[in-house]
Scaffold this motif. Structure first.
Motif, PDB file in Angstrom:
ATOM      1  N   GLY A 127       0.919  -1.652  -0.296  1.00 29.27           N
ATOM      2  CA  GLY A 127       0.172  -0.041  -0.203  1.00 29.27           C
ATOM      3  C   GLY A 127       0.789   1.652   0.637  1.00 29.27           C
ATOM      4  O   GLY A 127       1.746   1.216  -0.606  1.00 29.27           O
ATOM      5  N   LYS A 128       0.199   2.125   0.948  1.00 29.30           N
ATOM      6  CA  LYS A 128       0.550   3.468   0.729  1.00 29.30           C
ATOM      7  C   LYS A 128       1.753   3.346   1.874  1.00 29.30           C
ATOM      8  O   LYS A 128       2.127   2.898   2.675  1.00 29.30           O
ATOM      9  CB  LYS A 128       0.260   4.758   1.043  1.00 29.30           C
ATOM     10  N   PRO A 129       3.827   3.731   1.067  1.00 29.70           N
ATOM     11  CA  PRO A 129       4.939   3.582   2.414  1.00 29.70           C
ATOM     12  C   PRO A 129       4.407   4.859   2.912  1.00 29.70           C
ATOM     13  O   PRO A 129       4.607   5.571   3.202  1.00 29.70           O
ATOM     14  CB  PRO A 129       6.123   3.364   1.421  1.00 29.70           C
ATOM     15  N   PRO A 130       4.945   4.290   4.275  1.00 29.55           N
ATOM     16  CA  PRO A 130       5.135   5.473   4.863  1.00 29.55           C
ATOM     17  C   PRO A 130       6.354   6.514   4.873  1.00 29.55           C
ATOM     18  O   PRO A 130       7.145   5.884   4.191  1.00 29.55           O
ATOM     19  CB  PRO A 130       5.925   4.442   6.554  1.00 29.55           C
ATOM     20  N   PRO A 131       6.542   7.494   5.289  1.00 33.77           N
ATOM     21  CA  PRO A 131       7.972   8.404   5.513  1.00 33.77           C
ATOM     22  C   PRO A 131       9.111   8.100   5.438  1.00 33.77           C
ATOM     23  O   PRO A 131       9.124   6.958   6.163  1.00 33.77           O
ATOM     24  CB  PRO A 131       6.934   9.642   6.467  1.00 33.77           C
ATOM     25  N   GLY A 132       9.931   7.905   4.490  1.00 33.16           N
ATOM     26  CA  GLY A 132      10.853   8.076   4.684  1.00 33.16           C
ATOM     27  C   GLY A 132      11.574   6.435   4.334  1.00 33.16           C
ATOM     28  O   GLY A 132      12.587   5.860   4.047  1.00 33.16           O
ATOM     29  N   LEU A 133      10.433   5.409   3.824  1.00 31.97           N
ATOM     30  CA  LEU A 133      10.390   4.742   2.943  1.00 31.97           C
ATOM     31  C   LEU A 133      10.452   4.547   1.597  1.00 31.97           C
ATOM     32  O   LEU A 133       9.582   5.230   0.726  1.00 31.97           O
ATOM     33  CB  LEU A 133       9.555   3.069   3.559  1.00 31.97           C
ATOM     34  N   GLN A 134      11.180   3.973   0.905  1.00 31.40           N
ATOM     35  CA  GLN A 134      11.743   4.243  -0.974  1.00 31.40           C
ATOM     36  C   GLN A 134      10.520   2.785  -1.084  1.00 31.40           C
ATOM     37  O   GLN A 134      11.316   2.078  -1.197  1.00 31.40           O
ATOM     38  CB  GLN A 134      12.054   4.625  -1.451  1.00 31.40           C
ATOM     39  N   LEU A 135       9.803   3.272  -2.230  1.00 30.98           N
ATOM     40  CA  LEU A 135       9.283   1.886  -2.842  1.00 30.98           C
ATOM     41  C   LEU A 135      10.082   1.973  -4.317  1.00 30.98           C
ATOM     42  O   LEU A 135       9.788   3.072  -4.808  1.00 30.98           O
ATOM     43  CB  LEU A 135       7.906   1.299  -2.964  1.00 30.98           C
ATOM     44  N   LEU A 136      11.597   1.459  -4.824  1.00 29.99           N
ATOM     45  CA  LEU A 136      11.985   0.760  -6.344  1.00 29.99           C
ATOM     46  C   LEU A 136      11.463  -0.284  -6.976  1.00 29.99           C
ATOM     47  O   LEU A 136      11.265  -0.872  -6.719  1.00 29.99           O
ATOM     48  CB  LEU A 136      13.445   0.897  -6.415  1.00 29.99           C
ATOM     49  N   ASP A 137      11.025   0.398  -8.927  1.00 30.43           N
ATOM     50  CA  ASP A 137      10.850  -0.881  -9.276  1.00 30.43           C
ATOM     51  C   ASP A 137      11.159  -0.756 -10.295  1.00 30.43           C
ATOM     52  O   ASP A 137      12.438  -0.312 -11.374  1.00 30.43           O
ATOM     53  CB  ASP A 137       9.500  -0.087  -9.938  1.00 30.43           C
ATOM     54  N   LEU A 138      11.993  -2.215 -10.854  1.00 32.12           N
ATOM     55  CA  LEU A 138      13.559  -2.734 -11.029  1.00 32.12           C
ATOM     56  C   LEU A 138      13.437  -3.054 -12.245  1.00 32.12           C
ATOM     57  O   LEU A 138      12.515  -3.933 -12.508  1.00 32.12           O
ATOM     58  CB  LEU A 138      14.812  -3.501 -10.177  1.00 32.12           C
ATOM     59  N   PRO A 139      14.263  -3.362 -13.382  1.00 36.59           N
ATOM     60  CA  PRO A 139      13.771  -4.244 -14.482  1.00 36.59           C
ATOM     61  C   PRO A 139      14.401  -6.000 -13.759  1.00 36.59           C
ATOM     62  O   PRO A 139      15.203  -5.605 -13.355  1.00 36.59           O
ATOM     63  CB  PRO A 139      14.754  -3.343 -15.408  1.00 36.59           C
ATOM     64  N   SER A 140      13.716  -6.803 -14.367  1.00 36.96           N
ATOM     65  CA  SER A 140      13.587  -7.508 -14.042  1.00 36.96           C
ATOM     66  C   SER A 140      15.513  -8.688 -14.394  1.00 36.96           C
ATOM     67  O   SER A 140      15.997  -8.389 -15.016  1.00 36.96           O
ATOM     68  CB  SER A 140      12.994  -9.383 -14.572  1.00 36.96           C
ATOM     69  N   SER A 141      15.794  -8.850 -13.413  1.00 39.21           N
ATOM     70  CA  SER A 141      17.311  -9.636 -13.255  1.00 39.21           C
ATOM     71  C   SER A 141      17.266 -10.731 -14.395  1.00 39.21           C
ATOM     72  O   SER A 141      18.444 -11.028 -14.863  1.00 39.21           O
ATOM     73  CB  SER A 141      18.114 -10.001 -11.905  1.00 39.21           C
ATOM     74  N   SER A 142      15.913 -11.470 -14.502  1.00 36.11           N
ATOM     75  CA  SER A 142      16.095 -12.764 -15.484  1.00 36.11           C
ATOM     76  C   SER A 142      16.246 -12.273 -16.776  1.00 36.11           C
ATOM     77  O   SER A 142      16.109 -11.321 -17.230  1.00 36.11           O
ATOM     78  CB  SER A 142      14.424 -13.217 -15.332  1.00 36.11           C
ATOM     79  N   ALA A 143      17.262 -13.304 -17.409  1.00 36.45           N
ATOM     80  CA  ALA A 143      17.525 -13.790 -18.665  1.00 36.45           C
ATOM     81  C   ALA A 143      16.482 -13.696 -19.569  1.00 36.45           C
ATOM     82  O   ALA A 143      16.397 -13.001 -21.252  1.00 36.45           O
ATOM     83  CB  ALA A 143      17.999 -14.494 -18.733  1.00 36.45           C
ATOM     84  N   ALA A 144      14.884 -13.351 -18.952  1.00 32.67           N
ATOM     85  CA  ALA A 144      13.458 -13.795 -20.134  1.00 32.67           C
ATOM     86  C   ALA A 144      13.604 -12.538 -20.313  1.00 32.67           C
ATOM     87  O   ALA A 144      12.789 -11.822 -21.317  1.00 32.67           O
ATOM     88  CB  ALA A 144      11.709 -14.175 -19.553  1.00 32.67           C
ATOM     89  N   ASN A 145      14.993 -11.532 -19.657  1.00 36.96           N
ATOM     90  CA  ASN A 145      14.258  -9.364 -19.401  1.00 36.96           C
ATOM     91  C   ASN A 145      15.689  -9.881 -20.606  1.00 36.96           C
ATOM     92  O   ASN A 145      16.701  -9.897 -19.654  1.00 36.96           O
ATOM     93  CB  ASN A 145      13.976  -9.130 -18.388  1.00 36.96           C
ATOM     94  N   THR A 146      14.985  -9.276 -21.982  1.00 38.11           N
ATOM     95  CA  THR A 146      16.063  -8.926 -22.995  1.00 38.11           C
ATOM     96  C   THR A 146      16.498  -7.762 -23.264  1.00 38.11           C
ATOM     97  O   THR A 146      17.079  -7.756 -23.846  1.00 38.11           O
ATOM     98  CB  THR A 146      15.212  -9.878 -24.497  1.00 38.11           C
ATOM     99  N   ARG A 147      16.241  -6.740 -22.015  1.00 31.47           N
ATOM    100  CA  ARG A 147      17.217  -5.161 -21.471  1.00 31.47           C
ATOM    101  C   ARG A 147      18.622  -5.634 -22.170  1.00 31.47           C
ATOM    102  O   ARG A 147      18.655  -6.880 -21.376  1.00 31.47           O
ATOM    103  CB  ARG A 147      16.312  -4.984 -20.812  1.00 31.47           C
TER     104      ARG A 147
END
Length: 165
Positions: A127-147
């Motif tokens: 849900g909504k993170p408390p102040p001082g906590l960041q939520l970060l979306d990273l590209p998948s480290s899986s080989a299925a992610n061909t970036r």
């Protein structure tokens, strides 16, 4: 379809950063080790972010290095029916109580999601993170992610601010 059960969390009580995946793949479950498939770029990406080669180290030593850097590992899915290792094949998922990380790890400053499935589920659970906590979306480290690795590494470099010794 076979039900796969994930791995327990790996973290010290003073963890500042948790990296959450979706559900370990076949190789990781068989080895009982996070990111065990040789083509998964997790250890290389994280090593690049912290300026230390993790991939050549034995698994136990990698975990020691993460603990020293106050990094925890876990997954958003506790168990699910799945053929193979792809997130798209996950059915009937039971979720880990990742929202408890906020309570159980008072030094937590960030939760990073390894891939879009982990981000979608993890953000809904937290849900909504408390102040001082960041939520970060990273590209998948899986080989299925061909970036390209360099593109992934640029995104993963954001973790460095939470990984200072």
């Amino acid at each position: 379809m076979v039900v796969k059960v994930g791995l327990p969390p790996v973290a010290r009580s003073d963890a500042r950063l948790f990296i959450l995946g979706s559900l370990p793949g076949e190789a990781s479950l068989a080895a009982k080790r996070y990111y065990a498939h040789p083509t998964n770029q997790f250890w290389r990406l994280l090593g690049t972010a912290i300026g230390e080669e993790l991939q050549p180290l034995p698994y136990e030593q990698r975990l020691v290095r993460l603990a020293e850097r106050r990094v925890g590992l876990w997954d958003v899915i506790a168990s699910a029916a799945r053929e193979g290792s792809l997130d798209q094949a996950i059915r009937n998922a039971e979720h880990n109580r990742v929202e408890h990380l906020l309570r159980d790890f008072p030094h937590l400053r960030a939760i990073a999601f390894n891939g879009s499935t982990a981000a979608r589920i993890g953000r809904a659970l937290i849900g909504k993170p408390p102040p001082g906590l960041q939520l970060l979306d990273l590209p998948s480290s899986s080989a299925a992610n061909t970036r390209a690795f360099v593109e992934k590494a640029e995104a993963w470099a954001l973790l460095a601010q939470f990984l200072q010794p």
